[in-house]
Design an enzyme around this catalytic site. Structure first.
Site, PDB file in Angstrom:
ATOM      1  CE  LYS A 144      -4.438 -84.795  59.393  1.00  0.00           C
ATOM      2  NZ  LYS A 144      -3.174 -84.521  58.737  1.00  0.00           N
TER       3      LYS A 144
ATOM      4  CG  ASP B 251      -4.713 -81.767  62.249  1.00  0.00           C
ATOM      5  OD1 ASP B 251      -5.089 -80.834  61.524  1.00  0.00           O
ATOM      6  OD2 ASP B 251      -3.641 -82.380  62.078  1.00  0.00           O
TER       7      ASP B 251
HETATM    8  O1  C5P Z   1      -2.602 -76.792  66.701  1.00  0.00           O
HETATM    9  P1  C5P Z   1      -1.443 -77.699  66.897  1.00  0.00           P
HETATM   10  O2  C5P Z   1      -1.063 -77.862  68.348  1.00  0.00           O
HETATM   11  O3  C5P Z   1      -1.575 -79.017  66.210  1.00  0.00           O
HETATM   12  O4  C5P Z   1      -0.213 -76.990  66.190  1.00  0.00           O
HETATM   13  C1  C5P Z   1       1.121 -77.332  66.452  1.00  0.00           C
HETATM   14  C2  C5P Z   1       2.010 -76.231  65.917  1.00  0.00           C
HETATM   15  O5  C5P Z   1       1.968 -76.213  64.487  1.00  0.00           O
HETATM   16  C3  C5P Z   1       1.600 -74.829  66.329  1.00  0.00           C
HETATM   17  O6  C5P Z   1       2.183 -74.476  67.550  1.00  0.00           O
HETATM   18  C4  C5P Z   1       2.144 -73.998  65.199  1.00  0.00           C
HETATM   19  O7  C5P Z   1       3.534 -73.813  65.359  1.00  0.00           O
HETATM   20  C5  C5P Z   1       1.973 -74.897  64.004  1.00  0.00           C
HETATM   21  N1  C5P Z   1       0.726 -74.625  63.246  1.00  0.00           N
HETATM   22  C6  C5P Z   1       0.673 -73.510  62.435  1.00  0.00           C
HETATM   23  N2  C5P Z   1      -0.478 -73.269  61.702  1.00  0.00           N
HETATM   24  C7  C5P Z   1      -1.508 -74.121  61.749  1.00  0.00           C
HETATM   25  C8  C5P Z   1      -1.472 -75.268  62.568  1.00  0.00           C
HETATM   26  C9  C5P Z   1      -0.327 -75.492  63.320  1.00  0.00           C
HETATM   27  O8  C5P Z   1       1.611 -72.725  62.360  1.00  0.00           O
HETATM   28  N3  C5P Z   1      -2.587 -73.872  60.992  1.00  0.00           N
END
Ligand code: C5P
Length: 331
Positions: free
Chosen positions: A13, A137
């Site tokens: 994406k 995502d």
């Molecule tokens: O959800 P995901 O595992 O991809 O997110 C990885 C890290 O990115 C989270 O632990 C957080 O630190 C950060 N994050 C965030 N806000 C979001 C998505 C991700 O702070 N909307």
């Protein structure tokens, strides 16, 4: 017991625009983004057989720490209450740590494929929950195309197809850690819905969405595409700002970073203009991987899934009689 093998695509994406508003009380950041699937994809071979004990194996052409594929498979099998031997062979083409959600799309591919292979649908709402538990995502890839992402990025609203635009990706091979990029933004936690600093970001984002949904002229929405991570990540990796500028100088109508980086993308008026730029940029920046690609809208995304899984549109829509909705995600 007999096994069945399929090969499924896991598309990357772009974030056509990505606004980060504030840090929420749960530690995540509140986002406004427009996601768009592109033709660049990983390929995942899946061999599935019911078994007395569960065994999930993964071979990949690239070593990936903490691969989400196995976690997604464990989640699906636990949800279905099924024991199976599942063997994955992953051919990675999407750069790691590139802001193209390569790991998330691989995980979503498993969520889409395994219930079909097991012949047991998972209700869409539940599949979305499993996806969100694997990563912010991941839910987007259950439907693909163009979508508005709010919240952590998991609150999704389908957008009408954005007219196909030739795309050039510039992958500098600098993996950017997403949590570090969020930290570098230095957003303060807020308890109110928005802070005064958010208003210009939200206004620009509204204009972008309006431009996508009701375009006045082709591509007018591009004027409102921003990525708030650029201000935090470019100072850490100054070569990324140089690459963005080079894309503009070589004719891109819009050049931005995707996600938290490090991939830059340029949108071009024509394939000829894109390919000309690609040739020049390969000379200007020989250490960067330049990948031509295009948008994949929701219809094409779902059609490629139905083809890969050998599922017709009507059977994807069929209900199983248990109150769920078949494999409706790909109908
Ligand atoms: O959800 P995901 O595992 O991809 O997110 C990885 C890290 O990115 C989270 O632990 C957080 O630190 C950060 N994050 C965030 N806000 C979001 C998505 C991700 O702070 N909307």
């Amino acid at each position: 017991m007999g096994s069945v093998t399929v090969q499924v695509p896991a598309h990357a994406k772009l974030n056509l625009s990505l606004r980060v508003l504030y840090k929420r009380l749960d530690g995540f950041h509140e986002l406004r983004t427009v996601f768009q699937t592109i033709a660049l994809h990983d390929s995942l071979d899946i061999e599935y057989a019911r078994a007395r004990t569960t065994k999930v194996e993964l071979d990949s052409n690239v070593e990936i720490p903490n691969n989400l594929v196995v976690r997604a498979a464990d989640a699906v099998l636990a949800e279905l209450g099924v024991k199976a031997k599942v063997r994955f062979r992953l051919k990675k083409r999407i750069p790691l740590g590139g802001g193209l959600a390569g790991g998330s799309t691989d995980a979503a591919a498993v969520l889409l494929a395994l219930p079909v292979l097991a012949g047991r649908p998972i209700a869409p709402e539940r599949l979305a929950e499993l996806a969100a538990s694997l990563g912010s995502d991941v839910p987007f890839f259950l439907t693909g195309g163009a979508a508005l992402g709010l919240g952590r990025g998991e609150e999704l609203y389908a957008l009408p197809a954005v007219p196909d635009v030739p795309v050039l990706l510039g992958c500098p091979g600098v993996p950017v850690s997403t949590p570090e990029a969020f930290r570098a933004l230095g957003r303060r936690p807020v308890t109110e819905l928005t802070s005064p600093g958010d208003h210009p970001r939200m206004k620009e984002f509204q204009l972008l969405v309006e431009g996508v949904v009701c375009p006045r002229s082709a591509g007018d929405w591009m004027a409102f595409c921003e990525n708030d991570f650029e201000a935090a990540v470019f100072p850490l990796y100054p070569q990324l700002a140089v690459l963005r500028q080079s894309l503009i100088e070589r004719g891109a109508r819009l050049a931005r970073m995707s996600g938290s980086g490090s991939t830059l993308f340029g949108l071009f008026r024509s394939e000829a203009a894109r390919d000309r730029a690609a040739r020049q940029l390969a000379k200007d920046h020989p250490n960067v991987e330049w990948i031509p690609t295009r948008f994949i809208d929701r219809d094409r995304y779902r059609a490629s899934w139905r083809r890969a899984l050998g599922v017709s549109r009507s059977s994807a829509r069929a209900t199983s009689g248990r109150g769920d909705r078949g494999f409706g995600w790909i109908a």
